[in-house]
Enzyme design. Structure first.
Site, PDB file in Angstrom:
ATOM      1  N   VAL A 153       0.855  -1.179   0.000  1.00 13.08           N
ATOM      2  CA  VAL A 153       0.000   0.000   0.000  1.00 13.08           C
ATOM      3  C   VAL A 153       0.893   1.232   0.000  1.00 13.08           C
ATOM      4  CG1 VAL A 153      -1.883   1.193   1.176  1.00 13.08           C
ATOM      5  CG2 VAL A 153      -1.709  -1.288   1.337  1.00 13.08           C
ATOM      6  N   ASP A 192       7.728   0.815 -19.045  1.00 13.20           N
ATOM      7  CA  ASP A 192       6.324   0.764 -18.599  1.00 13.20           C
ATOM      8  C   ASP A 192       5.729   2.165 -18.608  1.00 13.20           C
ATOM      9  OD1 ASP A 192       3.970  -0.383 -17.783  1.00 13.20           O
ATOM     10  OD2 ASP A 192       4.473  -0.332 -15.656  1.00 13.20           O
TER      11      ASP A 192
END
EC number: 2.7.11.13
Length: 878
Positions: free
Chosen positions: A564, A674
């Protein structure tokens, strides 16, 4: 024999062809004379209202207008014939007075003065009422708690929860999810009210007179007796419901949909993850998987055996958009609002699905044909599964509260306040009932929490404190050791002080460390003892992350499969940071190597266009990567724009910054691998913000003439050579830039995954349809074509792209120079271009010639001022 009167059509009780004669063999004749009732002087006019075969005795107050009589008639329809009411009934009825002495038995009532004592007024449906009016009957929805399992009559899924699970219509008794209220058609049948209403009269002789059990009522009484009138009343209606009431989608939308062509459903076999009923037979879809069929457009669910009986009434995917605001009939509590929002958020829509992220990017002026053409083979721009959506929870959770005594090194007078500890700060309130507070101590400013050490400032005649809270500006001495007498006022005592000390220490620790289990057979080690493996800041080795940064567990910036991202603050400087917390126990070795690769690459990079890595902490169970906190990402900017796409001026501004950052990466032989809008972060809420590249987990060290073969990145933005498992080089990033540029200008992905990319590129009509590419310059299309080259040797490099005429524009140069002025650093443009642009400004009368300073960006945008103004408002919301 007298001629039978003509009964009004469209209302219940009207005899039709072949109707049986009334009981007793009586023929239908003109209504017999009514016995007038003598009202009190000045009380008004008493008369009868007849609707079909039903008569009601009413009392009209003195000086009332015709609108009152129409309201009375609508009230009787709602009470006696709820299935016959419809939206706008008030404006679609006519009132006729029976006059036996006239050749025309029915006389039109034009004002309330035409109605005399004892008259019989007939309610007739106007010819202006259309077939669509009868089909539009709004629901009266109220929040309902179900004691038995119930299913939504719109989507077929079960209503989950213990209480207040959904909405029930007071008219037809159907049940709906709160999230489905946005899409419910206005087709209430009124069956529930019809069962509760009184029966109609058998003949014209059985007239309800002014008895105690009948309806001799005034306009106010009759209006109060009907609670379902709100959606059907004119603005003058004052009736309201005490309960929370909702309506479905707007009436205008229903009128528009009724005129649309209805097409057959497109059913596909579907596996349901929650109990669902067939919307055709209302029976449960049984089985573990592949239980039934679902329409891919409108999400209609049914059994395989029921598919042949489903009518051709699919209205398409446009209905399932959730963009229609739900109207509220009355105010409702905050609990209802939160429950409604929770239900809407937990709607079961898959992130990234068409129903959640579909963009309506076509202009309204292009017509329905353009919209249909643009939606045939294109995938709307959406957040892909690997991406992270930035969210922040609404409020912090209270960790501890109670009375505490304290003093500080700046004020030795011992005070007693009601302390409340949450995830971000300690608030000192005057008492436990007020919102007024004395002081706030942010957790991010607390350097250490220590046991009592300094007793030099203890007030004379008092007991020493229990522990100390040290900040950069002050030291707080908290608690009071008990004296000779046991007990004492609230807020004193060693036990209460130890509880507060423990709670504050836990709040200062990263939330992930508080519940980390220790290995079996080993003593629990001190989780706060961390070591820094990589650092770009002046922080010593082997220090506690909690002493350097405060992590806010209620500020979740994003989440992924293995960890997270939380918001945080540097304790000494107050600088906002983003902390990526990764659980190593769930972290595969391959992903761990990607993380270390990202940290190693970011450690070696220092560029204004690349996100800054501050440091990395590590324990046996967790990894903490601390980076600078930015405002949002480029995808949010695209999705929040008015048309679902960016203007050319802003796209040039952003693409140039991306290319400059890539030039720095490629110079160091680093390929991002990416690149996508989610990994292009915005540094501010400005309409023309600075952008930075992030997420280097897939980055590779590739030389100028080297190739790699490992699979990397997100498929939607990857070049063909990677998808075909061929060797790739740094030109991989340039393909991604072309895709980013395409989705920024159009709001859709350039390719359909079901067809060959090479064939799609050669088909110009497929790649660049008229909507919206007819409004985009040829230079932008040319640059995209040179970036989306299947052959790597033909694909543009960074320098070639920056030199393209579409990016070499004076307005773009002005915007970039202003950004560099704000940053205090020149890293995008070069001094050698100043003379060329100054000469261009002198030859062409463009605004802002010379080096730009602080100026209004909107004033220097000739063709797209309205686009930029709307976009600026949305970026400020992000």
């Amino acid at each position: 024999m007298a001629t039978a009167p003509s009964y009004p059509a469209g209302l219940p009780g009207s005899p039709g062809p072949g109707s049986p004669p009334p009981p007793g063999g009586l023929e239908l004749q003109s209504p017999p004379p009514l016995l007038p009732q003598i009202p009190a002087p000045g009380s008004g006019v008493s008369f009868h209202i007849q609707i079909g075969l039903t008569r009601e005795f009413v009392l009209l107050p003195a000086a009332s207008e015709l609108a009152h009589v129409k309201q009375l008639a609508c009230s009787i329809v709602d009470q006696k014939f709820p299935e016959c009411g419809f939206y706008g009934l008030y404006d679609k009825i006519l009132l006729f007075k029976h006059d036996p002495t006239s050749a025309n038995l029915l006389q039109l009532v034009r004002s309330s003065g035409d109605i005399q004592e004892g008259d019989l007024v007939e309610v007739v449906l106007s010819a202006s009422a259309t077939f669509e009016d009868f089909q539009i009957r709004p629901h009266a929805l109220t929040v309902h708690s179900y004691r038995a399992p119930a299913f939504c009559d719109h989507c077929g899924e079960m209503l989950f929860g213990l209480v207040r699970q959904g909405l029930k219509c007071d008219g037809c008794g159907l049940n709906y999810h709160k999230r489905c209220a946005f899409s419910i058609p206005n087709n209430c049948s009124g069956a529930r009210k019809r069962r509760l209403s009184s029966t109609s009269l058998a003949s014209g002789h059985s007239v309800r007179l002014g008895t105690s059990e009948s309806l001799p009522c005034t306009a106010e009484e009759l209006s109060r007796s009907t609670t379902e009138l709100l959606p059907r009343r004119p603005p003058s209606s004052s009736s309201s419901s005490s309960a929370s009431s909702y309506t479905g989608r707007p009436i205008e939308l229903d009128k528009m949909l009724l005129s649309k062509v209805k097409v057959p459903h497109t059913f596909l076999i579907h596996s349901y993850t929650r109990p669902t009923v067939c919307q055709a037979c209302k029976k449960l879809l049984k089985g573990l998987f592949r239980q039934g069929l679902q329409c891919k457009d409108c999400k209609f669910n049914c059994h395989k055996r029921c598919a042949t009986r489903v009518p051709n009434d699919c209205l398409g995917e446009a209905l399932i958009n959730g963009d229609v605001p739900m109207e509220e009939a009355t105010d409702f509590s905050e609990a209802d609002k939160s429950a409604l929002m929770d239900e809407s958020e937990d709607s079961g829509v898959i992130p990234g699905s068409h129903s959640e992220n579909a963009l309506h990017a076509s202009e309204e002026e292009e017509g329905e044909g353009g919209k249909a053409q643009s939606s045939l083979g294109y995938i709307p721009l959406m957040r892909v599964v690997q991406s992270v959506r930035h969210t922040t929870r609404k409020s912090s959770t209270t960790l501890r509260e109670g009375w505490v005594v304290h003093y500080s090194n700046k004020d030795t007078l011992r005070k007693r306040h009601y302390w409340r500890l949450d995830c971000k700060c300690i608030t000192l309130f005057q008492n436990n009932t007020t919102n007024r507070y004395y002081k706030e101590i942010p957790l991010s400013e607390i350097l250490t929490v220590e046991s009592a050490q300094n007793f030099s400032l203890v007030p004379p005649g008092t007991n020493p404190h229990c522990f100390e809270i040290v900040t950069a500006n002050a030291t707080y001495f908290v608690g009071e050791m008990p004296g000779g007498t046991p007990g004492g006022p609230s807020g004193q005592g060693a036990e209460a002080a130890r509880g507060w000390e423990t709670a504050i220490r836990q709040a200062l620790m990263p939330v992930i460390l508080q519940d980390a289990p220790s290995a079996p057979g080993h003593a629990p080690h001190r989780q706060a003892s961390l070591s820094i493996s990589v650092s770009n800041s002046q922080i010593q080795e082997n220090v506690d992350i909690a002493t350097v940064y405060q992590i806010f567990p209620d500020e979740v910036l994003g989440s992924g499969q293995f960890g997270v991202v939380y918001g945080g603050k540097h304790r000494k400087t107050g600088r906002d940071v983003a902390v990526k917390v990764i659980d190593k126990l769930r972290f595969p070795t391959k992903q761990e190597s990607q993380l270390r690769n990202e940290v190693a690459i970011l450690q070696s990079l220092r560029h204004p266009g690349i996100v800054n890595l501050e440091c990395m902490f590590e324990t046996p169970e967790k990894v903490f990567v601390v980076m600078e906190k930015l405002h949002g990402d480029m995808l949010e900017m695209i999705l929040s724009s008015e048309k679902g796409r960016l203007p050319e001026r802003l796209t040039k501004f952003l693409i140039t910054q991306i290319l400059v950052a890539l030039r720095h990466l490629h110079f160091k032989n680093i390929v991002h691998c990416d690149l996508k809008p989610e990994n292009v972060l915005l540094a501010s809420a400005d309409p023309f913000p600075q952008v930075k590249l992030c997420d280097f987990g897939f980055a590779r060290i590739i030389g100028e003439k080297s190739f790699r073969r490992s699979v990397v990145g997100t498929p939607a933005y990857l070049a063909p050579e990677v998808l075909l498992n061929q060797g790739y080089n740094r030109s991989l990033d340039m393909w991604s830039v072309g895709v980013i540029m395409y989705v920024s200008l159009s709001g859709t992905f350039p390719f359909n995954e079901d067809e060959d990319i090479n064939d799609q590129i050669q088909n110009a009509a497929f790649m660049y349809p008229a909507s919206p590419w007819s409004h985009i310059s040829a230079g932008a299309i040319d640059l995209i074509n040179n970036l989306l080259q299947v052959k790597m040797r033909k694909r543009y490099s960074v320098d070639k792209s920056l030199s393209h005429p579409w990016l070499q524009e004076y307005q773009t140069w002005l915007d970039l120079r202003e950004l560099e002025g704000k940053m205090g650093e020149r890293y995008i443009t070069h001094e050698s271009d100043d003379a060329r642009w100054e000469q261009f400004a002198a030859e062409h009368p463009l605004p802002g010639s010379g080096l730009p300073t602080d100026r209004d960006l909107g004033g220097a945008c000739p063709p797209q001022d309205h686009d930029m103004q709307g976009l600026a408002e949305r970026i400020s919301v992000l």
